[in-house]
Design a protein around this motif. Structure first.
Motif, mmCIF file in Angstrom:
data_model
loop_
_atom_site.group_PDB
_atom_site.id
_atom_site.type_symbol
_atom_site.label_atom_id
_atom_site.label_comp_id
_atom_site.label_asym_id
_atom_site.label_seq_id
_atom_site.Cartn_x
_atom_site.Cartn_y
_atom_site.Cartn_z
ATOM 1 N N VAL A 284 0.864 -1.182 0.000
ATOM 2 C CA VAL A 284 0.000 0.000 0.000
ATOM 3 C C VAL A 284 0.902 1.234 0.000
ATOM 4 C CG1 VAL A 284 -1.798 1.262 1.233
ATOM 5 C CG2 VAL A 284 -1.768 -1.244 1.291
ATOM 6 N N THR A 285 0.587 2.202 -0.857
ATOM 7 C CA THR A 285 1.397 3.435 -0.890
ATOM 8 C C THR A 285 0.756 4.494 -0.001
ATOM 9 O OG1 THR A 285 0.217 4.251 -2.832
ATOM 10 C CG2 THR A 285 2.213 2.975 -3.222
ATOM 11 N N MET A 286 1.609 5.267 0.717
ATOM 12 C CA MET A 286 1.106 6.317 1.615
ATOM 13 C C MET A 286 2.206 7.344 1.859
ATOM 14 S SD MET A 286 1.000 4.214 5.233
ATOM 15 C CE MET A 286 -0.062 2.944 4.573
ATOM 16 N N ARG A 287 1.801 8.496 2.359
ATOM 17 C CA ARG A 287 2.736 9.567 2.702
ATOM 18 C C ARG A 287 2.491 10.026 4.140
ATOM 19 N NH1 ARG A 287 5.551 12.060 -1.428
ATOM 20 N NH2 ARG A 287 5.006 11.364 -3.526
ATOM 21 N N VAL A 288 3.533 10.618 4.720
ATOM 22 C CA VAL A 288 3.409 11.143 6.085
ATOM 23 C C VAL A 288 2.605 12.436 6.060
ATOM 24 C CG1 VAL A 288 4.671 12.124 8.041
ATOM 25 C CG2 VAL A 288 5.571 10.112 6.867
ATOM 26 N N GLN A 289 1.549 12.499 6.905
ATOM 27 C CA GLN A 289 0.726 13.699 7.014
ATOM 28 C C GLN A 289 1.081 14.505 8.262
ATOM 29 O OE1 GLN A 289 -1.547 14.491 4.725
ATOM 30 N NE2 GLN A 289 -2.475 16.294 5.688
#
Length: 849
Positions: free
Chosen positions: A550-555
């Protein structure tokens, strides 16, 4: 006025005396000079090439990029990014690139390639080099593909054949020889294939989870400031998951990449120079012992201490200057071969030009290093008594320990400062000097210990030639210490490089186990994973892992928004954590490449609605978080609150899939994701068969054969080690020069011994055998200790740096030790050949040629 004239006359007299005495001892002084020529040549060649490399990168930075600047993103640009692009007048060209499996219907072969779809007149600087040449322009009009030239040769492809990418088949318009932004090491794993931008959609390869780069190319206005543009736009684009690269920043980044390698080569070259200086110190020591009688005569005739000292100091400084000049010229010639040595590492050709700075450095090094290392033996002239003309003194006048200590401190200070200039970090310079001292200290200690043991436990029962050869190791004017030091250090360098290369290859190598994956299937969509696994089983291939990604970024980090942290100039959080798109997996166990550092995994302790996660130690360090800290991630627009409950170390060198962030099961199963399946092919033939079958049924799935990756890694390490060994061999050559100089300098002593032995009835064969055994001892001890030291050093590197098991190879012991011993023996006997033919009168008259 008279005093000034007298001073000038005095200086002139010193130079004349230095010249006259030096001319009579020309051969020995030339050997002093030769001791440092190779070291200076090595340093100057690396320095000069580095200067040329920087200049070429600066001049060709636009050609390397193909544009003045690029805005790129791994996602389709959002509204704000498109607004920035429009504010710049719109992109002058655009492109999209992604890895994909290529299928060649002509022979049924498959290969992982890097597909680049281009629209517009890119490149604006430089050109696409193709065969035929017209293909660079016609491929868009004819809707064809430009295929990497090496790939064309590998699979016997020709113009007019076809290449299948995903769901579409494209005719090959020509071979791609080079292109801006392509080439280098990555092209060895995934060779470039260029197609028209409009054909990308037809391939069907743009899917969820696909690794895609969107590029927008710009030509700047003539007066546009690239640094100012980068400063203003880059932070804004980073916040929008995009990036700005200018030709200036790309050039600097490329320069830094090769600069580190250049620094290492400089240190290897500098070690060769230090060895030469050790040879100078030894040679000057023997040379000055022979000159003490001349110094005593000068003092009887009224010369002062200073004058007699300055005469020989001028000689040594003059030889150092000449050595620096010869070494600099040799180094300038040597750098012409560097582009050939590192061919394949550089994405451009280098024009070699003359640079004065490295030559000046060579001259400076020649004088300073010669004087520094010769200073201690030169000071013996200071303490010579005029009465020595009448006396026969076995003991030599020596300077005080305090003076010798000051000279040693000066030598170490100079080495430290020069190392700092090369490495640009005080800590690195300190460890370099410490390492040199340890290696030199151990080798010197071994040499001294060996001489004492031989002297203390002398085998009186041995035969005459064997006893005499051992006596030569600790007799007056022996060269045991300096030769073991020179030979051992050169051998240490080469063997350490060999062992290190083996560590890296072993770390990357595939295990001969059916459970070790060597085929990786990427970009598998959720609706395809069952079908892919089923087809692999039909092909009698095991499914070792089925890994969801799963791809994600730091918020957020600890309740601070990522954008807020980016804007905070005082923040020490590493920006890559804020800008990186993480590929995350979920599981409840650790794998072989992971070890727990802190916390426990899996963990059931978390607040309601907060997900426990495991971080790799590098992410925890760069994000400045620890156990109990909170992180919020953006997963395709959905925010997930998490708590760090576990930190682990990851061996990124293992050829398997590793992740920075791990989620527990039963959390991300419904998130948009893709899958990676791993398997094991018994041999290359089976691997090729499986790839052909799978690409035919699943054209959008990419396949990596780790055998091919390992071959590329091995080739890269071979090239790097070849270049480093080329430089390290200067240490061996310097050792040989030191050996020649040592034998030549002590020639009179050897001739005297030879005459005495012949007078006592020794035959020529016996004297030759004595020399033979002596050089066998020296060559074997120096090379053997060098290999042992490299073995210990490589073990420490494996444990503390590479964190990999170390299985020593016997090759350095079986090849390097005998080879170096034979070289030392050959040079020693060749230099010793005149000893047998010298008449006794030569000794009586002291007419040493």
């Amino acid at each position: 006025m008279g005093q000034k004239q007298s001073s000038k006359t005095n200086i002139s007299w010193l130079f004349k005396m230095a010249w006259r005495d030096g001319r009579a001892s020309g051969k020995r002084l030339l050997l002093f000079m030769a001791s440092i020529v190779l070291g200076i040549a090595a340093v100057v060649s690396v320095q000069s090439f580095s200067e040329n490399l920087k200049a070429n990168i600066a001049l060709q930075s636009k050609e390397l990029m193909g544009a003045d600047f690029i805005i790129d993103s791994n996602k389709p640009p959002n509204e704000r990014v498109m607004g920035i692009i429009d504010s710049l007048g719109g992109a002058d060209a655009k492109g999209v690139s992604f890895p994909s499996m290529a299928f060649f219907s002509k022979n049924g072969d498959t290969k992982l390639v890097d597909v680049k779809g281009l629209e517009g007149n890119f490149p604006f600087y430089g050109r696409l080099e193709t065969e035929p040449r017209k293909a660079a322009d016609s491929y868009k009009m004819n809707k064809g593909a430009l295929v990497d030239a090496t790939l064309m040769l590998q699979f016997n492809l020709k113009e007019g054949d076809s290449i299948s990418l995903g769901n579409t088949t494209i005719p090959i318009e020509g071979a791609l020889i080079s292109a801006p932004g392509a080439g280098g090491i990555s092209a060895s794993v995934a060779p470039p294939v260029i197609i028209p931008y409009e054909l990308v959609e037809n391939t069907g390869l743009i899917q969820v989870g696909s690794r895609i780069d969107y590029d927008f190319f710009f030509v700047a206005e003539p007066d546009q400031n690239m640094e100012e543009l980068d400063k203003i736009l880059d932070p804004v684009l980073d916040a929008e998951n995009a990036d700005l690269d200018t030709h200036d920043s790309t050039g600097r980044r490329l320069g830094r990449r090769y600069d580190n390698f250049g620094k290492f080569l400089n240190l290897v070259a500098f070690i060769a120079l230090l060895l030469g200086c050790v040879g100078i110190a030894s040679s000057v020591h023997i040379y000055m012992k022979e000159k003490l009688q001349s110094v005593a005569v000068l003092k009887c005739l009224g010369a002062t201490r200073k004058q007699s000292f300055y005469i020989f100091l001028i000689q040594i400084a003059g030889m150092g200057l000449l050595g620096g000049l010869v070494g600099s010229l040799l180094g300038f010639g040597l750098q012409q071969f560097f582009p050939i040595l590192i061919q394949g590492f550089l994405p451009f050709e280098i024009d070699i030009t003359f640079s004065f700075k490295p030559v000046f450095l060579g001259l400076l090094l020649g004088v300073i290093m010669s004087v520094l290392f010769a200073l201690a033996p030169l000071l013996s002239t200071w303490y010579v008594s005029p009465l020595q003309v009448l006396r026969v003194q076995e003991s030599n006048p020596s300077s005080s320990k305090k003076v010798n200590g000051i000279i040693l401190l000066g030598i170490l200070s100079f080495i430290f400062v020069f190392a700092f200039l090369l490495l640009e970090k005080w800590s690195y310079a300190f460890y370099f000097v410490l390492g040199i001292l340890v290696v030199f200290g151990i080798l010197s200690g071994v040499a001294i210990l060996f001489m004492r043991l031989v002297k203390k436990h002398f085998p009186h029962s041995w035969g005459f030639t064997a006893r005499q050869s051992l006596l030569n190791l600790f007799r007056p004017n022996n060269q045991t210490l300096v030769l073991i030091l020179a030979i051992g250090t050169g051998t240490f360098l080469i063997s350490t490089l060999y062992f290190t290369k083996n560590i890296l290859l072993a770390k990357a190598n595939l295990e001969n186990s059916a459970q070790a994956p060597n085929l990786i299937f990427l970009d598998i969509q959720s609706n395809e994973k069952e079908e892919v696994a089923k087809n692999l089983k039909k092909l009698e291939m095991p499914v070792i892992n089925n890994i969801p990604i799963v791809t994600m970024r730091v918020q957020k980090i600890k309740d601070r928004e990522a954008n807020e942290i980016r804007d905070d100039s005082t923040s020490t959080i590493n920006e890559w954590v804020l800008n990186h798109e993480f590929r995350v997996s979920y599981r409840d166990t650790l794998i072989g490449s992971e070890d727990s550092v802190e916390g426990s995994w899996p963990s059931n302790s978390s607040e309601e609605g907060v997900i426990p996660i495991s971080l790799s130690d590098n992410v925890a360090r760069d994000a400045e978080v620890g156990i109990g800290d909170m992180l919020t991630f953006n997963v395709q627009g959905v925010l997930i609150n998490t708590e760090v409950v576990h930190i682990r170390s990851v061996d990124w060198g293992r050829m398997q899939l590793n992740f920075n962030i791990i989620f527990p099961s039963s959390v991300l199963e419904k998130a948009p994701q893709f899958h990676v399946i791993t398997s094991n092919a018994a041999n290359a033939k089976k691997s090729a068969e499986v790839q052909r079958a799978m690409v035919g049924k699943f054209p959008t799935v990419s396949i990596i054969d780790l055998r091919q990756v390992l071959t590329v890694v091995e080739g890269i390490l071979d090239k790097i080690s070849w270049v480093i060994n080329f430089m390290a061999f200067f240490s061996i050559l310097t050792g040989i020069i030191v050996l020649i100089g040592s034998v030549r300098t002590s020639k009179y002593q050897r001739i005297k011994e030879s005459v005495l032995l012949r007078t006592l009835g020794a035959k020529g064969k016996q004297i030759s055998k004595i020399a033979f055994l002596e050089y066998i001892y020296l060559g074997f001890i120096g090379s053997f200790i060098g290999v042992l030291l490299s073995l210990a050093g490589s073990l420490l590197l494996a444990i503390f740096v590479f964190k990999a098991p170390f299985v020593p190879s016997w090759e350095p012991f079986l090849i390097v030790v005998p080879l170096i011993t034979i070289i030392v023996l050959t040079i020693g006997l060749w230099n010793n050949r005149n000893v047998l033919s010298s008449p006794p009168l030569e000794v009586l008259r002291k007419e040493v040629a």
